[in-house]
Design a protein around this motif. Structure first.
Motif, mmCIF file in Angstrom:
data_model
loop_
_atom_site.group_PDB
_atom_site.id
_atom_site.type_symbol
_atom_site.label_atom_id
_atom_site.label_comp_id
_atom_site.label_asym_id
_atom_site.label_seq_id
_atom_site.Cartn_x
_atom_site.Cartn_y
_atom_site.Cartn_z
ATOM 1 N N MET A 1 16.048 8.835 -20.576
ATOM 2 C CA MET A 1 16.467 10.139 -20.120
ATOM 3 C C MET A 1 17.937 10.051 -19.711
ATOM 4 S SD MET A 1 14.809 12.600 -17.188
ATOM 5 C CE MET A 1 13.276 12.768 -18.041
ATOM 6 N N ASP A 2 18.656 11.094 -20.013
ATOM 7 C CA ASP A 2 20.079 11.156 -19.687
ATOM 8 C C ASP A 2 20.270 11.179 -18.169
ATOM 9 O OD1 ASP A 2 22.799 11.491 -19.926
ATOM 10 O OD2 ASP A 2 22.663 13.655 -20.258
ATOM 11 N N ARG A 3 21.333 10.538 -17.708
ATOM 12 C CA ARG A 3 21.585 10.439 -16.271
ATOM 13 C C ARG A 3 21.858 11.808 -15.644
ATOM 14 N NH1 ARG A 3 22.485 6.278 -12.681
ATOM 15 N NH2 ARG A 3 23.903 6.728 -10.980
ATOM 16 N N GLN A 4 22.558 12.689 -16.340
ATOM 17 C CA GLN A 4 22.836 14.020 -15.782
ATOM 18 C C GLN A 4 21.565 14.856 -15.702
ATOM 19 O OE1 GLN A 4 26.128 16.078 -17.394
ATOM 20 N NE2 GLN A 4 27.558 14.739 -16.331
ATOM 21 N N THR A 5 20.684 14.706 -16.665
ATOM 22 C CA THR A 5 19.406 15.418 -16.609
ATOM 23 C C THR A 5 18.581 14.930 -15.425
ATOM 24 O OG1 THR A 5 19.435 15.587 -19.011
ATOM 25 C CG2 THR A 5 17.343 15.990 -17.921
ATOM 26 N N LEU A 6 18.583 13.634 -15.213
ATOM 27 C CA LEU A 6 17.862 13.070 -14.078
ATOM 28 C C LEU A 6 18.451 13.563 -12.756
ATOM 29 C CD1 LEU A 6 15.536 11.131 -13.513
ATOM 30 C CD2 LEU A 6 17.210 9.291 -13.402
ATOM 31 N N THR A 7 19.768 13.673 -12.691
ATOM 32 C CA THR A 7 20.422 14.199 -11.487
ATOM 33 C C THR A 7 20.013 15.643 -11.231
ATOM 34 O OG1 THR A 7 22.300 12.730 -11.827
ATOM 35 C CG2 THR A 7 22.660 14.617 -10.410
ATOM 36 N N LYS A 8 19.949 16.454 -12.283
ATOM 37 C CA LYS A 8 19.518 17.850 -12.128
ATOM 38 C C LYS A 8 18.072 17.928 -11.641
ATOM 39 C CE LYS A 8 22.662 19.932 -15.420
ATOM 40 N NZ LYS A 8 22.788 20.648 -16.693
ATOM 41 N N ILE A 9 17.224 17.056 -12.161
ATOM 42 C CA ILE A 9 15.827 17.048 -11.729
ATOM 43 C C ILE A 9 15.731 16.694 -10.251
ATOM 44 C CG2 ILE A 9 13.632 15.818 -11.989
ATOM 45 C CD1 ILE A 9 14.260 15.673 -15.005
ATOM 46 N N PHE A 10 16.480 15.677 -9.810
ATOM 47 C CA PHE A 10 16.495 15.320 -8.391
ATOM 48 C C PHE A 10 16.978 16.487 -7.535
ATOM 49 C CE2 PHE A 10 16.939 10.592 -9.465
ATOM 50 C CZ PHE A 10 15.608 10.353 -9.181
ATOM 51 N N ASN A 11 18.011 17.185 -7.980
ATOM 52 C CA ASN A 11 18.538 18.312 -7.213
ATOM 53 C C ASN A 11 17.546 19.467 -7.137
ATOM 54 O OD1 ASN A 11 21.036 17.294 -6.370
ATOM 55 N ND2 ASN A 11 21.937 17.718 -8.358
ATOM 56 N N VAL A 12 16.860 19.748 -8.237
ATOM 57 C CA VAL A 12 15.869 20.832 -8.229
ATOM 58 C C VAL A 12 14.702 20.485 -7.300
ATOM 59 C CG1 VAL A 12 14.160 22.028 -9.649
ATOM 60 C CG2 VAL A 12 16.490 21.752 -10.483
ATOM 61 N N PHE A 13 14.225 19.245 -7.353
ATOM 62 C CA PHE A 13 13.161 18.838 -6.433
ATOM 63 C C PHE A 13 13.632 18.884 -4.982
ATOM 64 C CE2 PHE A 13 10.850 16.529 -9.959
ATOM 65 C CZ PHE A 13 9.794 17.415 -9.972
ATOM 66 N N SER A 14 14.885 18.549 -4.748
ATOM 67 C CA SER A 14 15.426 18.626 -3.398
ATOM 68 C C SER A 14 15.481 20.066 -2.909
ATOM 69 C CB SER A 14 16.821 17.997 -3.360
ATOM 70 O OG SER A 14 17.360 18.109 -2.070
#
Length: 82
Positions: A1-14
């Motif tokens: 998985m792309d690092r920016q996609t993973l960052t967006k997922i973390f932000n949405v869960f936050s």
């Protein structure tokens, strides 16, 4: 998985954890918020931390604001409850 996609997922869960934290933290009766809201708020801050590793984005700022608002609601409602 792309690092920016993973960052967006973390932000949405936050953000989701922050909304839950903000909307339920005022339940001081029987100290319900310590078992329902506080753990979700802590998990949300962990997601926020992992989401900010690639730099601060707009989603990351929104997540931080929701958690700060939840903390303010907790302090204000605690003094009202007393």
């Amino acid at each position: 998985m792309d690092r920016q996609t993973l960052t967006k997922i973390f932000n949405v869960f936050s953000i989701l954890c922050g909304v839950w934290f903000t909307s339920t933290i005022w339940l001081w009766a029987w100290l319900v918020n310590l078992f329902i809201s506080l753990p979700v708020g802590i998990i949300g801050m962990i997601f926020w931390y992992f989401g900010k590793r690639d730099g601060v984005s707009r989603l990351n700022g929104i997540a931080l604001i929701t958690h700060a608002l939840g903390l303010a609601v907790a302090i204000i409602s605690f003094f009202i409850f007393l």
